[in-house]
Scaffold this active site. Structure first.
Site, PDB file in Angstrom:
ATOM      1  N   THR A 114     -23.766 -25.944 -13.398  1.00 20.97           N
ATOM      2  CA  THR A 114     -24.562 -26.772 -13.601  1.00 20.97           C
ATOM      3  C   THR A 114     -24.260 -28.220 -12.868  1.00 20.97           C
ATOM      4  O   THR A 114     -22.969 -28.335 -12.884  1.00 20.97           O
ATOM      5  CB  THR A 114     -25.384 -26.935 -15.039  1.00 20.97           C
ATOM      6  OG1 THR A 114     -24.112 -27.434 -15.839  1.00 20.97           O
ATOM      7  CG2 THR A 114     -25.527 -25.214 -15.278  1.00 20.97           C
ATOM      8  N   GLY A 115     -25.168 -28.907 -12.492  1.00 20.96           N
ATOM      9  CA  GLY A 115     -24.804 -30.397 -11.937  1.00 20.96           C
ATOM     10  C   GLY A 115     -23.751 -30.429 -11.091  1.00 20.96           C
ATOM     11  O   GLY A 115     -22.853 -30.990 -10.691  1.00 20.96           O
ATOM     12  N   SER A 116     -23.974 -29.445 -10.068  1.00 24.07           N
ATOM     13  CA  SER A 116     -22.758 -29.148  -9.119  1.00 24.07           C
ATOM     14  C   SER A 116     -23.111 -29.586  -7.437  1.00 24.07           C
ATOM     15  O   SER A 116     -22.606 -29.356  -6.572  1.00 24.07           O
ATOM     16  CB  SER A 116     -22.749 -27.639  -8.906  1.00 24.07           C
ATOM     17  OG  SER A 116     -23.806 -26.787  -8.710  1.00 24.07           O
ATOM     18  N   GLY A 126     -19.284 -34.404  -7.048  1.00 25.40           N
ATOM     19  CA  GLY A 126     -18.305 -34.445  -7.796  1.00 25.40           C
ATOM     20  C   GLY A 126     -17.495 -33.281  -8.235  1.00 25.40           C
ATOM     21  O   GLY A 126     -17.292 -32.387  -7.520  1.00 25.40           O
ATOM     22  N   ILE A 127     -17.169 -33.299  -9.607  1.00 26.40           N
ATOM     23  CA  ILE A 127     -16.376 -31.922  -9.925  1.00 26.40           C
ATOM     24  C   ILE A 127     -17.364 -30.919 -10.137  1.00 26.40           C
ATOM     25  O   ILE A 127     -16.766 -29.853  -9.635  1.00 26.40           O
ATOM     26  CB  ILE A 127     -15.951 -32.425 -11.541  1.00 26.40           C
ATOM     27  CG1 ILE A 127     -14.971 -33.699 -11.643  1.00 26.40           C
ATOM     28  CG2 ILE A 127     -15.426 -31.084 -12.471  1.00 26.40           C
ATOM     29  CD1 ILE A 127     -14.814 -34.140 -13.045  1.00 26.40           C
ATOM     30  N   GLY A 128     -18.642 -30.838 -10.174  1.00 22.99           N
ATOM     31  CA  GLY A 128     -19.428 -29.883 -10.139  1.00 22.99           C
ATOM     32  C   GLY A 128     -19.203 -29.100  -8.767  1.00 22.99           C
ATOM     33  O   GLY A 128     -19.078 -27.967  -8.528  1.00 22.99           O
ATOM     34  N   SER A 188     -14.103 -33.479 -21.964  1.00 19.32           N
ATOM     35  CA  SER A 188     -13.578 -34.615 -21.481  1.00 19.32           C
ATOM     36  C   SER A 188     -12.506 -35.058 -22.439  1.00 19.32           C
ATOM     37  O   SER A 188     -12.390 -34.809 -23.622  1.00 19.32           O
ATOM     38  CB  SER A 188     -14.379 -35.757 -21.240  1.00 19.32           C
ATOM     39  OG  SER A 188     -13.697 -36.925 -21.081  1.00 19.32           O
ATOM     40  N   TYR A 202     -21.437 -41.211 -25.385  1.00 26.07           N
ATOM     41  CA  TYR A 202     -20.871 -40.028 -24.355  1.00 26.07           C
ATOM     42  C   TYR A 202     -19.676 -39.397 -25.221  1.00 26.07           C
ATOM     43  O   TYR A 202     -19.634 -38.079 -25.040  1.00 26.07           O
ATOM     44  CB  TYR A 202     -20.231 -40.903 -23.256  1.00 26.07           C
ATOM     45  CG  TYR A 202     -19.468 -39.898 -22.321  1.00 26.07           C
ATOM     46  CD1 TYR A 202     -20.098 -39.061 -21.357  1.00 26.07           C
ATOM     47  CD2 TYR A 202     -18.068 -40.008 -22.359  1.00 26.07           C
ATOM     48  CE1 TYR A 202     -19.390 -38.337 -20.414  1.00 26.07           C
ATOM     49  CE2 TYR A 202     -17.594 -39.192 -21.310  1.00 26.07           C
ATOM     50  CZ  TYR A 202     -17.907 -38.223 -20.672  1.00 26.07           C
ATOM     51  OH  TYR A 202     -17.287 -37.405 -19.637  1.00 26.07           O
TER      52      TYR A 202
END
Length: 263
Positions: free
Chosen positions: A13-15, A18-20, A141, A154
Site C-alpha cells: 500500500t502507498g507504493s 518512496g519506501i513503498g 517507525s 504521528y
C-alpha cells in the site's frame, strides 16, 4: 541467500513513491506478482511503469484506492480478493505542535496510518491462514518508540502499529502466517526530501548532506549519523516477506541506523 517469491501475490500500500515503491521494486525482483497502490491512477501507472523499466520481466499491476476510508479499502479488496503478502506501508506525516493539532487531524492520521492496515489485515489474513502461509508487514517507525516532540500525533500511530502487529502475530500463532513491524529511521524518501528542500537551497548542500545534518541535529543517537536510503529499508521488508523468514514473527525489526538507544 536468494529470495524467491515466484507464484506469490504481494500488495504494497502507498507504493507510488518512496519506501513503498522501493519495497514494491524489491518484491518484483523476487518474482512475486506485485500490486502497487496509491490514491491517484496516474501516480499508480507511473510507478508501475518505473518498476517495469527496472525489472523488464516484472509481474506488476496497479490499483488506485484511497485507503483512508473503509469504502476505499473495500474497493481495493473487491479488485484484489486475495494476497499472499501484505505490506501495510501507506502513511502520512506532518510536523505540527501538539497544541495546534485539532481533533480532525488526530483522526485523519489514525485512519490512514492505523486503520488502513487493520482493515486490510482483517480482510486478507484469514485466507492466508487457511492456505497455511502468508506474510504481513506493518511499516512503523523509530518514532513509535522515540515519540517526536514535533509530531506526537504521528508517533502515536506508529506505536499503535507495533501493538497491532504483535497482537495479530499471536492471534495467528501456528498458522504459517507471520506478522512483523519494520521500523525505519530518518529515510531519504520523497517526503523527507521535500521537508529538506529549503535547507538544500539555503546551504547548497546535497540532499544526502542535508539529511545527515538533520539526523545529527534531530536524531543525535543515530549510530550511522546519516539518513537511510529507501533501498536499505526495502531490503529488510523483502526479507521479512520471504520464505526464509519463517521463524521471524511478532518482531519489531529496526532499520533506524541505531537511533533507538536500547539493546
Amino acid at each position: 541467500m536468494r529470495i524467491d517469491l515466484t507464484g506469490k501475490t504481494a500488495l504494497v500500500t502507498g507504493s507510488t513513491l518512496g519506501i513503498g515503491r522501493a519495497i514494491a521494486l524489491g518484491l518484483a525482483r523476487t518474482g512475486a506478482t506485485v500490486v502497487v497502490n496509491g490514491r491517484r491512477q496516474e501516480a499508480v501507472d507511473t510507478a508501475v511503469a518505473a518498476i517495469r523499466a527496472e525489472v523488464p520481466d516484472a509481474k506488476v499491476e496497479g490499483i488506485a484506492a484511497d485507503l483512508r476510508t473503509a469504502e476505499g479499502v473495500a474497493e481495493l479488496v473487491a479488485a484484489l480478493p486475495s494476497v499472499d503478502v501484505l505490506v501495510n506501508n501507506v502513511g502520512i506525516f506532518n510536523p505540527q505542535d501538539f497544541f495546534e493539532v485539532p481533533d480532525e487531524e488526530w483522526f485523519r492520521f489514525y485512519e490512514v496510518n492505523v486503520m488502513s492496515g487493520v482493515r486490510l489485515s482483517r480482510a486478507y489474513a484469514p485466507a492466508m491462514a487457511e492456505r497455511g502461509w502468508g506474510r504481513i508487514v506493518f511499516i512503523s517507525s523509530e518514532s513509535g518508540l522515540n515519540i517526536p516532540v514535533e509530531m506526537v500525533h504521528y508517533g502515536m500511530t506508529k506505536t499503535a502499529q507495533l501493538a497491532i502487529a504483535r497482537g495479530l502475530a499471536k492471534r495467528l500463532a501456528g498458522t504459517g502466517v507471520t506478522v512483523n513491524s519494520v521500523l525505519p529511521g530518518p529515510t531519504l524518501s520523497e517526503g523527507v526530501s521535500e521537508m529538506l528542500k529549503d535547507e538544500v537551497a539555503k546551504t547548497g548542500q546535497s540532499l544526502e548532506e542535508a539529511g545527515a545534518a538533520f539526523v545529527r541535529a534531530h536524531r543525535p543517537s543515530s549510530i550511522i549519523q546519516r539518513a537511510a536510503t529507501v533501498e536499505e529499508v526495502a531490503n529488510m521488508v523483502v526479507y521479512a516477506c520471504s520464505k526464509e523468514a519463517s521463524a521471524t514473527t511478532g518482531a519489531a525489526l529496526r532499520v533506524d541506523g541505531g537511533t533507538v538507544d536500547t539493546i
